[in-house]
Structure formats: structure tokens, C-alpha cells
Write a protein that holds these residues in place. Structure first.
Motif, mmCIF file in Angstrom:
data_model
loop_
_atom_site.group_PDB
_atom_site.id
_atom_site.type_symbol
_atom_site.label_atom_id
_atom_site.label_comp_id
_atom_site.label_asym_id
_atom_site.label_seq_id
_atom_site.Cartn_x
_atom_site.Cartn_y
_atom_site.Cartn_z
ATOM 1 N N GLU A 185 0.826 -1.210 0.000
ATOM 2 C CA GLU A 185 0.000 0.000 0.000
ATOM 3 C C GLU A 185 0.857 1.256 0.000
ATOM 4 O O GLU A 185 0.543 2.245 -0.665
ATOM 5 C CB GLU A 185 -0.919 -0.010 1.226
ATOM 6 C CG GLU A 185 -1.935 1.108 1.229
ATOM 7 C CD GLU A 185 -3.343 0.625 0.889
ATOM 8 O OE1 GLU A 185 -4.274 1.354 1.218
ATOM 9 O OE2 GLU A 185 -3.499 -0.447 0.306
ATOM 10 N N ARG A 226 -6.678 8.259 -2.735
ATOM 11 C CA ARG A 226 -7.196 8.533 -1.395
ATOM 12 C C ARG A 226 -7.868 7.279 -0.850
ATOM 13 O O ARG A 226 -8.226 6.372 -1.596
ATOM 14 C CB ARG A 226 -8.172 9.707 -1.381
ATOM 15 C CG ARG A 226 -9.456 9.491 -2.147
ATOM 16 C CD ARG A 226 -10.285 10.763 -2.201
ATOM 17 N NE ARG A 226 -11.462 10.611 -3.032
ATOM 18 C CZ ARG A 226 -12.719 10.612 -2.571
ATOM 19 N NH1 ARG A 226 -12.945 10.764 -1.279
ATOM 20 N NH2 ARG A 226 -13.738 10.485 -3.398
ATOM 21 N N ILE A 227 -7.994 7.284 0.464
ATOM 22 C CA ILE A 227 -8.643 6.192 1.186
ATOM 23 C C ILE A 227 -9.995 6.669 1.689
ATOM 24 O O ILE A 227 -10.118 7.794 2.190
ATOM 25 C CB ILE A 227 -7.787 5.738 2.383
ATOM 26 C CG1 ILE A 227 -6.460 5.144 1.902
ATOM 27 C CG2 ILE A 227 -8.536 4.761 3.266
ATOM 28 C CD1 ILE A 227 -6.589 3.793 1.249
ATOM 29 N N ASP A 258 -12.905 5.422 4.285
ATOM 30 C CA ASP A 258 -13.281 4.468 5.324
ATOM 31 C C ASP A 258 -14.790 4.449 5.503
ATOM 32 O O ASP A 258 -15.418 5.500 5.679
ATOM 33 C CB ASP A 258 -12.610 4.827 6.652
ATOM 34 C CG ASP A 258 -11.105 4.602 6.610
ATOM 35 O OD1 ASP A 258 -10.690 3.554 6.077
ATOM 36 O OD2 ASP A 258 -10.352 5.461 7.099
ATOM 37 N N THR A 262 -12.670 -0.660 3.802
ATOM 38 C CA THR A 262 -11.756 0.386 3.350
ATOM 39 C C THR A 262 -11.833 0.428 1.838
ATOM 40 O O THR A 262 -11.599 -0.596 1.171
ATOM 41 C CB THR A 262 -10.308 0.091 3.789
ATOM 42 O OG1 THR A 262 -10.225 0.129 5.213
ATOM 43 C CG2 THR A 262 -9.351 1.126 3.212
ATOM 44 N N ARG A 294 -10.619 2.355 -1.821
ATOM 45 C CA ARG A 294 -9.508 3.088 -2.409
ATOM 46 C C ARG A 294 -9.973 3.772 -3.687
ATOM 47 O O ARG A 294 -10.544 3.112 -4.554
ATOM 48 C CB ARG A 294 -8.333 2.145 -2.705
ATOM 49 C CG ARG A 294 -7.697 1.591 -1.452
ATOM 50 C CD ARG A 294 -6.876 0.336 -1.717
ATOM 51 N NE ARG A 294 -6.390 -0.210 -0.449
ATOM 52 C CZ ARG A 294 -7.126 -0.978 0.362
ATOM 53 N NH1 ARG A 294 -8.371 -1.316 0.011
ATOM 54 N NH2 ARG A 294 -6.641 -1.402 1.504
#
Length: 236
Positions: free
Chosen positions: A13, A20-21, A23, A28, A30
Motif C-alpha cells: 500500500e 485517497r482512502i 473508510d 476500506t 480506495r
């Protein structure tokens, strides 16, 4: 001590990061910004996440509903199959001690190029289907990184990207132009990458390759890298 899957996943990762991630409860996500499956896949953070939540969120990102299934997630794998998700691109993770691979390649066969890469490397990557969106993934990687240029028959022949996360170096996007394959370029670049990794504090060199890529699997096995498991995707 050999790194475990969690450490290798973290290195993957960090060295091949999404834009960007996001949540969500149980997930999770991406945002890959066009950079490919690895940076666009959702991963579960609980044992029984809500699949509809993930589908809706991926669609909001403009991405197909895509999930990475890791070892131990057999229950989620079965649930996704029942929801019409098919298996896509099983991947094997290979690992070797850097010192075992840090062998000097023949003269003028592999060069370490400080980031950013040379124009000819961008052209070689583009020839192999690795365009600006994936170059942007490389550019996002923080920490030590390098572009490896391979030469054969006095011509630019291949390119690869290598980056460090802690004591693990990950090699990505190794490409050799078709007209100069089977000339040792990939082997020379792997040795060059290992030397660079050793000089930047790495103890291990890891790569990821799809099981369907027979030449790459043969390359890494021939160099003595060991398969340590892997993952696959499920896509709607």
C-alpha cells in the motif's frame, strides 16, 4: 525475521498508493484515479461487512464494485460469489532477501534513475500499457524510490519501479519491450533493483504477479524468490 503478510500488505500500500482512502463501516475503499485494480479495490475491515454498502460506494467513486480477497476471508469470498461477483486475477506475492539478489549486473545493463523517470522509461511503460495514471501512482509513493532502466544490445530495453517501506522494498511495473525480450534484461533489472534496495536499507525484496503471467512467475522463481501466498479479486 521474515515479514508476515500484514507487513507485506502495508509495504504494498505504501509503495503503490491510491489517490485517497475512504473508510466506511466494514470496509476500506480506495480511489484509484484510474491507476488499476490494486489501488481501486475495497478490502473488508470486519468479518461480515455489508456488500450493498460497498457496491454503492464504489459506484459513487466511478469504479466497478471490486474487492480484494485476502487469506482467511473465505466466508466473504463465498458471499460475494453468491452475489454474482466473479474471481479476477489471482495474485502471488514473492519474497527474497535483498542480499541474495544484490549481484552486480553486466556493465551498462541496468541503471538506477533518480525519480522522476526518464522520458524513454515512460515510453517503455506506455508500450506495456502502463500510462500516466499508473505513473501518478508511482509519483504518490513517499519515501525512497527509484526507476530502473534496463539496456540490451546497446538500446533501452526495459524499466521498473522500486520503492522502500521500512526494511521491505517492493518492485512494481517491470516491463521489457517485446523486441528485446529473452536477452536477460529483466534479470539484470532485478539485480539492479536489489542493489538499490540494499543501499537504501532494505532487507527484503518483494514483487506481486498475477498467476496468469507465466513468464513473470518463471522469472521470479528462477531468481530464487519464494511464493508467500497471495490474494484474488472479486468483481461484480
Amino acid at each position: 525475521m521474515t515479514p508476515d503478510i500484514a507487513q507485506l500488505t502495508a509495504a504494498t500500500e505504501a509503495t503503490w498508493p491510491p489517490a485517497r482512502i475512504v473508510d466506511l463501516p466494514g470496509w476500506t475503499l480506495r480511489d484509484g484515479a484510474g491507476g488499476g485494480q490494486r489501488v481501486s479495490a475495497a478490502t473488508a475491515t470486519t468479518s461480515s461487512p455489508d456488500i450493498a454498502t460497498m457496491i454503492a460506494a464504489q459506484e459513487r467513486l466511478g469504479q466497478p464494485p471490486l474487492v480484494m480477497i485476502r487469506p482467511g476471508e473465505e466466508s466473504l469470498d463465498s458471499r460475494l460469489e453468491m452475489e454474482g461477483f466473479r474471481i479476477k486475477d489471482p495474485v502471488t506475492l514473492y519474497l527474497a532477501p535483498v542480499d541474495a539478489l544484490a549481484i552486480a549486473p553486466p556493465p551498462v545493463s541496468a541503471f538506477q534513475v533518480a525519480w522522476p523517470p526518464m522520458r524513454i522509461q515512460e515510453e517503455l511503460w506506455l508500450e506495456g500499457g502502463i500510462g500516466p495514471d499508473r505513473l501518478a501512482v508511482m509519483a504518490r509513493a513517499e519515501g525512497p524510490k527509484c526507476a530502473i532502466l534496463g539496456r540490451s544490445k546497446d538500446q533501452p530495453a526495459g524499466t521498473a519501479f522500486v520503492a522502500c517501506h521500512g526494511d521491505i522494498a517492493m518492485l512494481h511495473a517491470l516491463e521489457v519491450t517485446p523486441r528485446l525480450r529473452r536477452s536477460g534484461t529483466a534479470v539484470n533489472m532485478m539485480h539492479g533493483a536489489a542493489i538499490w534496495a540494499r543501499d537504501h536499507g532494505a532487507v527484503w525484496l518483494a514483487v506481486l504477479v498475477t498467476q496468469a503471467n507465466a513468464p513473470a512467475n518463471a522469472l521470479y522463481c528462477g531468481l530464487g524468490l519464494s511464493p508467500l501466498g497471495g490474494y484474488h479479486y472479486r468483481v461484480k
